[in-house]
Design an enzyme around this catalytic site. Structure first.
Site, PDB file in Angstrom:
ATOM      1  N   CYS A 136      84.909  63.924  41.157  1.00 58.02           N
ATOM      2  CA  CYS A 136      83.525  64.032  40.737  1.00 58.02           C
ATOM      3  C   CYS A 136      83.143  62.911  39.784  1.00 58.02           C
ATOM      4  O   CYS A 136      83.967  62.448  38.995  1.00 58.02           O
ATOM      5  CB  CYS A 136      83.292  65.375  40.035  1.00 58.02           C
ATOM      6  SG  CYS A 136      83.282  66.790  41.134  1.00 58.02           S
TER       7      CYS A 136
ATOM      8  N   ASP B  50      83.164  73.182  32.224  1.00 60.53           N
ATOM      9  CA  ASP B  50      82.861  73.529  33.611  1.00 60.53           C
ATOM     10  C   ASP B  50      81.767  74.592  33.733  1.00 60.53           C
ATOM     11  O   ASP B  50      81.332  74.903  34.840  1.00 60.53           O
ATOM     12  CB  ASP B  50      84.124  74.018  34.329  1.00 60.53           C
ATOM     13  CG  ASP B  50      85.004  72.870  34.793  1.00 60.53           C
ATOM     14  OD1 ASP B  50      84.569  71.704  34.670  1.00 60.53           O
ATOM     15  OD2 ASP B  50      86.120  73.126  35.274  1.00 60.53           O
TER      16      ASP B  50
ATOM     17  N   ARG C 291      87.736  59.949  32.714  1.00 64.13           N
ATOM     18  CA  ARG C 291      88.962  60.753  32.797  1.00 64.13           C
ATOM     19  C   ARG C 291      90.181  59.877  33.098  1.00 64.13           C
ATOM     20  O   ARG C 291      90.844  60.030  34.122  1.00 64.13           O
ATOM     21  CB  ARG C 291      88.817  61.857  33.859  1.00 64.13           C
ATOM     22  CG  ARG C 291      87.756  62.858  33.503  1.00 64.13           C
ATOM     23  CD  ARG C 291      87.904  64.147  34.250  1.00 64.13           C
ATOM     24  NE  ARG C 291      87.375  64.076  35.587  1.00 64.13           N
ATOM     25  CZ  ARG C 291      87.248  65.124  36.402  1.00 64.13           C
ATOM     26  NH1 ARG C 291      87.623  66.308  36.002  1.00 64.13           N
ATOM     27  NH2 ARG C 291      86.764  64.989  37.603  1.00 64.13           N
ATOM     28  N   PRO C 292      90.495  58.918  32.206  1.00 64.53           N
ATOM     29  CA  PRO C 292      91.585  57.984  32.482  1.00 64.53           C
ATOM     30  C   PRO C 292      92.935  58.678  32.556  1.00 64.53           C
ATOM     31  O   PRO C 292      93.151  59.732  31.955  1.00 64.53           O
ATOM     32  CB  PRO C 292      91.531  57.022  31.289  1.00 64.53           C
ATOM     33  CG  PRO C 292      90.897  57.808  30.194  1.00 64.53           C
ATOM     34  CD  PRO C 292      89.913  58.717  30.862  1.00 64.53           C
TER      35      PRO C 292
ATOM     36  N   ILE D 216      83.308  66.800  26.174  1.00 61.61           N
ATOM     37  CA  ILE D 216      84.486  66.570  27.012  1.00 61.61           C
ATOM     38  C   ILE D 216      84.295  65.370  27.936  1.00 61.61           C
ATOM     39  O   ILE D 216      85.112  64.446  27.948  1.00 61.61           O
ATOM     40  CB  ILE D 216      84.822  67.828  27.848  1.00 61.61           C
ATOM     41  CG1 ILE D 216      84.913  69.064  26.938  1.00 61.61           C
ATOM     42  CG2 ILE D 216      86.129  67.622  28.602  1.00 61.61           C
ATOM     43  CD1 ILE D 216      85.989  69.014  25.885  1.00 61.61           C
TER      44      ILE D 216
ATOM     45  N   LYS E 115      91.029  77.629  41.681  1.00 63.25           N
ATOM     46  CA  LYS E 115      91.360  76.310  42.219  1.00 63.25           C
ATOM     47  C   LYS E 115      92.211  75.514  41.231  1.00 63.25           C
ATOM     48  O   LYS E 115      93.219  74.904  41.601  1.00 63.25           O
ATOM     49  CB  LYS E 115      90.071  75.534  42.509  1.00 63.25           C
ATOM     50  CG  LYS E 115      90.293  74.070  42.878  1.00 63.25           C
ATOM     51  CD  LYS E 115      88.991  73.318  43.010  1.00 63.25           C
ATOM     52  CE  LYS E 115      88.412  72.928  41.681  1.00 63.25           C
ATOM     53  NZ  LYS E 115      88.718  71.548  41.288  1.00 63.25           N
ATOM     54  N   ASN E 116      91.812  75.519  39.957  1.00 61.53           N
ATOM     55  CA  ASN E 116      92.498  74.691  38.970  1.00 61.53           C
ATOM     56  C   ASN E 116      93.874  75.224  38.592  1.00 61.53           C
ATOM     57  O   ASN E 116      94.642  74.529  37.932  1.00 61.53           O
ATOM     58  CB  ASN E 116      91.636  74.537  37.722  1.00 61.53           C
ATOM     59  CG  ASN E 116      90.422  73.664  37.969  1.00 61.53           C
ATOM     60  OD1 ASN E 116      90.405  72.845  38.890  1.00 61.53           O
ATOM     61  ND2 ASN E 116      89.394  73.832  37.153  1.00 61.53           N
TER      62      ASN E 116
ATOM     63  N   ARG F 198      84.345  72.232  47.292  1.00 63.31           N
ATOM     64  CA  ARG F 198      85.592  71.872  46.620  1.00 63.31           C
ATOM     65  C   ARG F 198      86.052  72.972  45.671  1.00 63.31           C
ATOM     66  O   ARG F 198      87.252  73.051  45.365  1.00 63.31           O
ATOM     67  CB  ARG F 198      85.427  70.567  45.830  1.00 63.31           C
ATOM     68  CG  ARG F 198      85.211  69.329  46.689  1.00 63.31           C
ATOM     69  CD  ARG F 198      85.121  68.066  45.834  1.00 63.31           C
ATOM     70  NE  ARG F 198      86.259  68.004  44.917  1.00 63.31           N
ATOM     71  CZ  ARG F 198      86.134  67.827  43.605  1.00 63.31           C
ATOM     72  NH1 ARG F 198      84.951  67.702  43.044  1.00 63.31           N
ATOM     73  NH2 ARG F 198      87.220  67.785  42.854  1.00 63.31           N
TER      74      ARG F 198
ATOM     75  N   ARG G 194      90.753  64.184  41.839  1.00 62.91           N
ATOM     76  CA  ARG G 194      91.530  63.677  40.709  1.00 62.91           C
ATOM     77  C   ARG G 194      92.834  64.441  40.502  1.00 62.91           C
ATOM     78  O   ARG G 194      93.801  63.905  39.981  1.00 62.91           O
ATOM     79  CB  ARG G 194      90.683  63.741  39.432  1.00 62.91           C
ATOM     80  CG  ARG G 194      89.515  62.773  39.448  1.00 62.91           C
ATOM     81  CD  ARG G 194      88.703  62.871  38.167  1.00 62.91           C
ATOM     82  NE  ARG G 194      87.517  62.020  38.238  1.00 62.91           N
ATOM     83  CZ  ARG G 194      87.480  60.754  37.851  1.00 62.91           C
ATOM     84  NH1 ARG G 194      88.576  60.196  37.364  1.00 62.91           N
ATOM     85  NH2 ARG G 194      86.377  60.049  37.943  1.00 62.91           N
TER      86      ARG G 194
END
Length: 418
Positions: free
Chosen positions: A116, A305, A121-122, A327, A22-23, A397, A92
């Site tokens: 999520c 993850d 996570r700016p 993280i 997915k990523n 997802r 995101r």
């Protein structure tokens, strides 16, 4: 709302094939915005996030065709530079359209993203980097509004390693004037995969997979064909599942080189992990799992993850283990649900201390994010009785047919659709 029910106590045995990552698929699909003509992508998983990004591409003016695991995208008619909140709020990774839109259309209006609940996570690193490339950016009413007459190469240093930030700036820089150098860049395999796709399109990118990436801008790109790499987190989840249940599982279509940190920790826990011919692994769970300490780090360190899944493994281990999350600040929110199942876990700040050996018992639990949902399913595999996981839209997802794959390995698992 769907639920997944698991009856624990059955070891996993057999073979499982890993889906496309997915990523990796998300930024690669977005990269099609940089070209005219049909791009073809193979091994694309059927996931909620993939459907969301496809809807966003269509909204922006691209044509998309899908047949099985093949997705074709033609962004020749790209004309819309607005990525609305309704499409962006659930994921995101939608922020990845920002760089290509500025590069191709010279402007973009992208909603601040959702996803999520695992930390802030700016996106400030994305914005700062694009400004250094010459974009004028303001934030109005929850939207990032950007314009650029022409992006120009520059040297950019990321204060914090960011995967999507590296990918966004890389896609923006491929059509910029001059040379862009990204320092302290993310080194993940998904970043390398995106660089490989862009290079096949005609870009000039060197250094992907290291902390310094050099991009020489080109005038235009051409469409290409590419196969999405296997999902290392899905593979890791099944590796943990095999070890956790004292199972014997062969994992097909994975990249062992992408899993070295996890393999090292699993072997420390006395789980047998062997490479097989081709891209595969053979995982055998021991009678007794040993406790192992873990600290999450950017790749090639232990992946954040996999933290929640590994925590479940440590709940079954002998002795104390310590997991440190470096993280994301909110990535222990699954702990309370594991505690409801009998896990002995104490959290202090970014550290969790797990006293292994507790007997987990089935209970109704609620998923809070993608990887937390996977951890609760894993816990259900070894819990006494039945575990019912709600809010499983999170797992949809990022995991393709997880209950079917686990069932084929001998798990007693089913989905209740409502």
């Amino acid at each position: 709302m769907d639920r997944i029910c698991i009856e624990g106590g059955y070891p996993l045995k057999g073979e499982v094939s890993i889906s496309g990552a997915k990523n990796a698929a998300l930024p690669i699909l977005v990269s099609s915005l940089l070209t005219e003509g049909w791009n073809t992508y193979c091994n694309v998983p059927r996931l909620r996030d993939i459907s969301t990004i496809i809807k966003l591409l269509i909204h922006l003016g691209a044509k998309v065709e899908r047949e099985g695991d093949i997705v074709k995208v033609d962004a020749s008619g790209l004309k819309n530079y607005d990525a609305p909140y309704d499409l962006v709020r659930t994921m995101r990774a939608s922020i990845l359209v920002l760089g290509p839109l500025i590069s191709r259309l010279r402007k973009a209006r992208v909603s601040l993203p959702g996803g999520c609940a695992i930390g802030a996570r700016p996106v400030n690193l994305h914005i700062k980097g694009l400004q250094q490339l010459g974009a004028d950016i303001v934030i109005n009413h929850g939207y990032i509004e950007a314009e650029a007459h022409r992006l120009k190469g520059n040297e950019i240093y990321f204060d914090v390693v960011t995967v999507t930030g590296t990918e966004n700036l890389m896609m923006a820089a491929v059509l910029a004037d001059g040379v862009t150098i990204l320092r302290n860049a993310a080194r993940e395999p998904e970043v390398v995969a995106l660089a490989n796709v862009l290079n096949r399109m005609g870009a000039s990118i060197r250094g992907a997979g290291t902390s310094v990436i050099r991009i020489k801008g080109v005038k235009s790109l051409r469409p290409t064909t590419f196969t999405i790499v296997p999902d290392r987190i899905e593979a890791g989840t099944f590796m943990v599942a095999a070890g956790l249940t004292s199972g014997d599982v062969k994992i097909r279509n994975c990249e062992p080189d992408h899993l070295e940190a996890l393999i090292y920790k699993l072997r420390q826990a006395r789980i047998i992990v062997e490479k097989t011919n081709g891209n595969g692994l053979h995982v055998v769970g021991p009678e007794e799992i040993m406790s192992v300490d873990v600290e999450t780090l950017p790749y090639p360190g232990f992946p954040t993850d996999m933290q929640a899944q590994f925590m479940v493994l440590m709940c079954r281990a002998s002795g104390l283990s310590v997991i440190t999350e470096t993280i994301f600040e909110n990535r222990f929110i699954h702990v309370s649900e594991l505690q409801r199942m009998g896990a002995d876990i104490i959290v202090s700040g970014n550290t969790a201390v797990i006293r292994g050996g507790s007997r987990l018992s089935g209970a109704p639990v609620m998923a809070t994010d993608l990887r937390a949902s996977a951890s609760l399913i894993l816990a259900g595999l070894v819990a006494e009785g039945v575990t019912e996981v709600s809010r499983v839209y999170h797992i949809d997802r990022g995991y393709e047919n997880i209950e079917e794959k686990l069932s084929n390995l001998g798990a007693r698992i089913c989905r209740i659709r409502e």
